[in-house]
Motif scaffolding. Structure first.
Motif, PDB file in Angstrom:
ATOM      1  N   TRP A 266      19.718 -13.973  -2.218  1.00 58.63           N
ATOM      2  CA  TRP A 266      21.450 -13.384  -1.781  1.00 58.63           C
ATOM      3  C   TRP A 266      22.177 -14.336  -2.598  1.00 58.63           C
ATOM      4  CZ3 TRP A 266      16.684 -16.552   0.540  1.00 58.63           C
ATOM      5  CH2 TRP A 266      17.000 -17.551   0.036  1.00 58.63           C
ATOM      6  N   CYS A 267      22.163 -14.401  -4.267  1.00 54.28           N
ATOM      7  CA  CYS A 267      22.655 -15.061  -5.243  1.00 54.28           C
ATOM      8  C   CYS A 267      24.402 -14.342  -5.243  1.00 54.28           C
ATOM      9  CB  CYS A 267      22.175 -15.087  -6.451  1.00 54.28           C
ATOM     10  SG  CYS A 267      23.176 -14.508  -7.669  1.00 54.28           S
ATOM     11  N   ALA A 268      25.848 -14.960  -4.780  1.00 54.56           N
ATOM     12  CA  ALA A 268      26.427 -14.551  -4.748  1.00 54.56           C
ATOM     13  C   ALA A 268      27.152 -14.178  -6.133  1.00 54.56           C
ATOM     14  CB  ALA A 268      27.895 -15.591  -3.677  1.00 54.56           C
ATOM     15  N   GLY A 269      26.654 -14.693  -7.385  1.00 57.51           N
ATOM     16  CA  GLY A 269      27.580 -14.267  -8.671  1.00 57.51           C
ATOM     17  C   GLY A 269      28.756 -15.154  -9.111  1.00 57.51           C
ATOM     18  N   THR A 283      22.989 -16.576 -17.370  1.00 57.79           N
ATOM     19  CA  THR A 283      23.934 -15.213 -17.559  1.00 57.79           C
ATOM     20  C   THR A 283      24.702 -14.442 -16.164  1.00 57.79           C
ATOM     21  OG1 THR A 283      22.882 -13.673 -18.231  1.00 57.79           O
ATOM     22  CG2 THR A 283      24.366 -14.530 -19.870  1.00 57.79           C
ATOM     23  N   ILE A 284      25.595 -13.985 -15.542  1.00 54.71           N
ATOM     24  CA  ILE A 284      25.661 -12.938 -15.197  1.00 54.71           C
ATOM     25  C   ILE A 284      25.599 -11.646 -15.116  1.00 54.71           C
ATOM     26  CG2 ILE A 284      27.447 -11.980 -13.093  1.00 54.71           C
ATOM     27  CD1 ILE A 284      26.714 -14.864 -12.445  1.00 54.71           C
ATOM     28  N   GLY A 285      24.342 -11.338 -14.497  1.00 55.78           N
ATOM     29  CA  GLY A 285      24.395 -10.094 -15.099  1.00 55.78           C
ATOM     30  C   GLY A 285      24.795  -8.005 -14.470  1.00 55.78           C
ATOM     31  N   GLU A 286      24.691  -7.516 -15.190  1.00 53.31           N
ATOM     32  CA  GLU A 286      25.478  -5.934 -14.461  1.00 53.31           C
ATOM     33  C   GLU A 286      25.500  -5.545 -12.949  1.00 53.31           C
ATOM     34  OE1 GLU A 286      23.559  -2.577 -16.027  1.00 53.31           O
ATOM     35  OE2 GLU A 286      24.431  -2.935 -18.176  1.00 53.31           O
ATOM     36  N   GLU A 287      24.636  -6.331 -12.128  1.00 52.86           N
ATOM     37  CA  GLU A 287      24.572  -6.934 -10.652  1.00 52.86           C
ATOM     38  C   GLU A 287      25.410  -7.813  -9.527  1.00 52.86           C
ATOM     39  OE1 GLU A 287      20.313  -6.087  -9.072  1.00 52.86           O
ATOM     40  OE2 GLU A 287      20.080  -4.205 -10.354  1.00 52.86           O
ATOM     41  N   GLY A 288      26.047  -8.627 -10.534  1.00 55.59           N
ATOM     42  CA  GLY A 288      27.011  -9.656 -10.452  1.00 55.59           C
ATOM     43  C   GLY A 288      25.908 -10.783  -9.889  1.00 55.59           C
ATOM     44  N   LYS A 289      24.666 -10.843 -10.297  1.00 52.61           N
ATOM     45  CA  LYS A 289      24.188 -12.402 -10.412  1.00 52.61           C
ATOM     46  C   LYS A 289      23.429 -12.848 -11.267  1.00 52.61           C
ATOM     47  CE  LYS A 289      22.296 -10.238  -5.680  1.00 52.61           C
ATOM     48  NZ  LYS A 289      23.068 -10.280  -4.966  1.00 52.61           N
ATOM     49  N   GLN A 291      20.762 -14.442 -13.822  1.00 50.99           N
ATOM     50  CA  GLN A 291      19.934 -13.939 -14.229  1.00 50.99           C
ATOM     51  C   GLN A 291      19.630 -14.479 -15.428  1.00 50.99           C
ATOM     52  OE1 GLN A 291      20.425 -10.221 -15.398  1.00 50.99           O
ATOM     53  NE2 GLN A 291      21.312 -10.648 -17.625  1.00 50.99           N
ATOM     54  N   VAL A 292      17.778 -15.442 -15.349  1.00 54.21           N
ATOM     55  CA  VAL A 292      17.502 -16.371 -16.525  1.00 54.21           C
ATOM     56  C   VAL A 292      16.746 -15.553 -17.020  1.00 54.21           C
ATOM     57  CG1 VAL A 292      15.937 -17.862 -16.186  1.00 54.21           C
ATOM     58  CG2 VAL A 292      16.864 -17.464 -14.494  1.00 54.21           C
ATOM     59  N   ASN A 293      17.205 -16.368 -18.690  1.00 51.09           N
ATOM     60  CA  ASN A 293      16.347 -15.902 -19.798  1.00 51.09           C
ATOM     61  C   ASN A 293      15.736 -16.976 -20.524  1.00 51.09           C
ATOM     62  OD1 ASN A 293      15.675 -16.170 -22.625  1.00 51.09           O
ATOM     63  ND2 ASN A 293      17.598 -15.381 -24.007  1.00 51.09           N
ATOM     64  N   HIS A 294      14.338 -16.614 -19.607  1.00 46.30           N
ATOM     65  CA  HIS A 294      13.286 -17.762 -19.776  1.00 46.30           C
ATOM     66  C   HIS A 294      12.772 -18.680 -21.174  1.00 46.30           C
ATOM     67  CE1 HIS A 294      12.879 -16.680 -15.534  1.00 46.30           C
ATOM     68  NE2 HIS A 294      12.363 -15.673 -15.798  1.00 46.30           N
ATOM     69  N   SER A 295      13.297 -17.804 -22.147  1.00 52.28           N
ATOM     70  CA  SER A 295      12.906 -18.217 -23.179  1.00 52.28           C
ATOM     71  C   SER A 295      14.281 -19.500 -23.280  1.00 52.28           C
ATOM     72  CB  SER A 295      12.856 -17.502 -24.587  1.00 52.28           C
ATOM     73  OG  SER A 295      14.092 -17.049 -24.860  1.00 52.28           O
ATOM     74  N   ARG A 296      14.301 -19.055 -23.243  1.00 52.31           N
ATOM     75  CA  ARG A 296      16.063 -20.844 -23.383  1.00 52.31           C
ATOM     76  C   ARG A 296      16.105 -22.033 -21.992  1.00 52.31           C
ATOM     77  NH1 ARG A 296      21.694 -19.450 -25.313  1.00 52.31           N
ATOM     78  NH2 ARG A 296      21.501 -21.101 -26.280  1.00 52.31           N
ATOM     79  N   CYS A 297      15.433 -21.579 -21.140  1.00 53.21           N
ATOM     80  CA  CYS A 297      15.457 -22.253 -19.934  1.00 53.21           C
ATOM     81  C   CYS A 297      14.275 -23.349 -19.893  1.00 53.21           C
ATOM     82  CB  CYS A 297      14.955 -21.743 -18.066  1.00 53.21           C
ATOM     83  SG  CYS A 297      14.805 -22.449 -17.135  1.00 53.21           S
ATOM     84  N   VAL A 298      14.693 -24.525 -20.192  1.00 55.72           N
ATOM     85  CA  VAL A 298      14.244 -25.848 -20.158  1.00 55.72           C
ATOM     86  C   VAL A 298      13.796 -26.218 -18.124  1.00 55.72           C
ATOM     87  CG1 VAL A 298      14.998 -26.198 -22.444  1.00 55.72           C
ATOM     88  CG2 VAL A 298      16.174 -27.121 -20.213  1.00 55.72           C
ATOM     89  N   CYS A 307      25.226 -25.091  -7.324  1.00 55.11           N
ATOM     90  CA  CYS A 307      24.732 -23.131  -6.109  1.00 55.11           C
ATOM     91  C   CYS A 307      25.052 -23.631  -4.449  1.00 55.11           C
ATOM     92  CB  CYS A 307      23.308 -22.360  -6.321  1.00 55.11           C
ATOM     93  SG  CYS A 307      23.489 -21.017  -5.698  1.00 55.11           S
ATOM     94  N   PRO A 308      26.295 -23.061  -4.509  1.00 54.80           N
ATOM     95  CA  PRO A 308      27.222 -23.255  -2.922  1.00 54.80           C
ATOM     96  C   PRO A 308      25.734 -22.445  -2.007  1.00 54.80           C
ATOM     97  CG  PRO A 308      28.184 -21.374  -4.603  1.00 54.80           C
ATOM     98  CD  PRO A 308      27.537 -22.311  -5.038  1.00 54.80           C
ATOM     99  N   GLU A 309      24.856 -21.066  -2.619  1.00 56.02           N
ATOM    100  CA  GLU A 309      24.072 -20.468  -1.885  1.00 56.02           C
ATOM    101  C   GLU A 309      22.699 -21.469  -1.751  1.00 56.02           C
ATOM    102  OE1 GLU A 309      25.807 -18.309   0.312  1.00 56.02           O
ATOM    103  OE2 GLU A 309      28.064 -18.902  -1.010  1.00 56.02           O
ATOM    104  N   LEU A 310      22.273 -22.130  -2.107  1.00 58.03           N
ATOM    105  CA  LEU A 310      21.301 -22.819  -3.129  1.00 58.03           C
ATOM    106  C   LEU A 310      20.424 -21.476  -3.013  1.00 58.03           C
ATOM    107  CD1 LEU A 310      21.050 -24.792   0.589  1.00 58.03           C
ATOM    108  CD2 LEU A 310      21.507 -25.540  -2.005  1.00 58.03           C
ATOM    109  N   ALA A 311      20.793 -20.328  -3.545  1.00 59.94           N
ATOM    110  CA  ALA A 311      19.661 -19.585  -4.502  1.00 59.94           C
ATOM    111  C   ALA A 311      19.094 -19.438  -5.422  1.00 59.94           C
ATOM    112  CB  ALA A 311      21.063 -18.346  -4.573  1.00 59.94           C
ATOM    113  N   ILE A 312      19.455 -20.459  -6.035  1.00 58.43           N
ATOM    114  CA  ILE A 312      18.851 -20.968  -7.572  1.00 58.43           C
ATOM    115  C   ILE A 312      17.644 -21.966  -7.453  1.00 58.43           C
ATOM    116  CG2 ILE A 312      20.680 -22.214  -8.660  1.00 58.43           C
ATOM    117  CD1 ILE A 312      19.214 -20.117 -10.966  1.00 58.43           C
ATOM    118  N   LYS A 313      16.381 -21.643  -7.964  1.00 54.78           N
ATOM    119  CA  LYS A 313      15.160 -23.007  -7.358  1.00 54.78           C
ATOM    120  C   LYS A 313      14.477 -23.108  -9.399  1.00 54.78           C
ATOM    121  CE  LYS A 313      15.632 -24.158  -2.585  1.00 54.78           C
ATOM    122  NZ  LYS A 313      16.428 -25.201  -2.391  1.00 54.78           N
TER     123      LYS A 313
END
Length: 315
Positions: A266-269, A283-289, A291-298, A307-313
């Motif tokens: 339900w990510c609103a992008g 980043t915001i991907g082609e689908e408008g949501k 997306q995570v680059n796991h190699s950079r995420c700490v 996140c107003p939608e509580l869509a990222i955890k």
């Protein structure tokens, strides 16, 4: 458990600091009794130092533990930039932990001299509260070499909470060598140093013994904050800090854990998480949501706080 005086402050802390971010709503979101039990077990095994922040939402867990262990050292952090926000965040911390004082209060995520200048009014407020005995020590937390170097020569800064791990994961503006040199300078100038993210926000879990040995052998830190969200992690970390070893069964349990940043359908992008991420891992991907680059995420979980939608955890 080893205990150290935190720089020139009178505060004595355990070498292992309980990082509470991981038990709260930005990460595992444990029920109150379960999260408090994890902290309490660490305290029973010798940990006397708990790290939190206004952002983390973990004051209720700490308050619960303080009911039976009143003399713990508590450090919190604030994004305050003026006297009003400084007062609000400090009062929220005191109400949250159920005390009329807090041991350490830090300006959160400082980037360098300009950021410190921009937050000067808040720092002055915290210094005044230190003089009144409401705060015992003031300082900064940072992922930036420039901020460590700046704070190292500021007489009014007592404590620095810098990122440190053997690969330099999460250092924004320099190399590991740059960061260690800055920390050494701060340490020799009498600053209390407690390091963060020795496991690189989870990226170094597969090498956790090597990662922990690095920070334990590094001579210029007084304490090391490690996020813990399970009893097994508490037992393993305390064992390693005490003996340099982890029982085989615990090691196997730790290796079985897999964590990642997860974006719900339900990510609103909206892009707020992208702007909030200091590592450029979203980043915001082609689908408008998002997306995570796991190699950079700490796996700090800060993106979830905006996140107003509580869509990222972090799961």
């Amino acid at each position: 458990m080893q205990y150290n005086r935190l720089g020139n402050t009178p505060i004595v802390v355990s070498k292992l600091c309980f990082g509470s971010l991981t038990i709260g709503p930005l990460q595992r979101n444990l029920p109150l009794d379960e999260g408090a039990a994890v902290i309490r077990k660490a305290v029973e095994l010798g940990v006397n130092f708990i790290d939190t922040a206004d952002l983390y939402g973990t004051y209720p867990y700490i308050r619960e533990v303080l009911k039976s262990h009143r003399d713990l050292v508590i450090a919190s952090k604030s994004y305050a930039y003026d006297s009003r926000t400084a007062r609000e965040t400090l009062e929220r911390a005191l109400r949250g932990i159920g005390r009329d004082y807090i041991d350490i209060f830090l300006l959160h995520e400082q980037e360098g001299p300009l950021t410190l200048k921009g937050h000067r009014e808040a720092l002055e407020y915290f210094i005044a509260k230190k003089q009144q005995g409401v705060i015992r020590a003031v300082g900064i937390s940072t992922h930036y070499v420039a901020a460590v170097k700046a704070a190292a020569v500021m007489e009014e800064i007592d404590v620095i909470h810098p990122i440190l791990n053997y690969r330099g994961v999460g250092i924004v503006d320099g190399t590991l060598e740059d960061m260690t040199a800055a920390i050494e300078l701060a340490y020799k100038n009498g600053k209390g140093i407690y390091a963060m993210k020795p496991l690189g926000g989870g990226h170094l879990i597969s090498e956790f013994k090597r990662a922990l040995r690095y920070v334990l052998d590094f001579p210029y830190v007084h304490s090391i904050a490690i996020g813990m969200q399970r009893l097994e992690e508490v037992y393993a970390n305390v064992s390693f800090f005490n003996s340099g070893e982890i029982p085989y069964n615990l090691e196997m349990v730790l290796k079985s854990y897999k964590r990642k940043l997860f974006v719900q359908d339900w990510c609103a992008g909206c892009g707020r998480c992208v702007a909030r991420c200091p590592q450029g891992a979203l980043t915001i991907g082609e689908e408008g949501k998002a997306q995570v680059n796991h190699s950079r995420c700490v796996l700090c979980g800060y993106c979830g706080s905006v996140c107003p939608e509580l869509a990222i955890k972090v799961i």
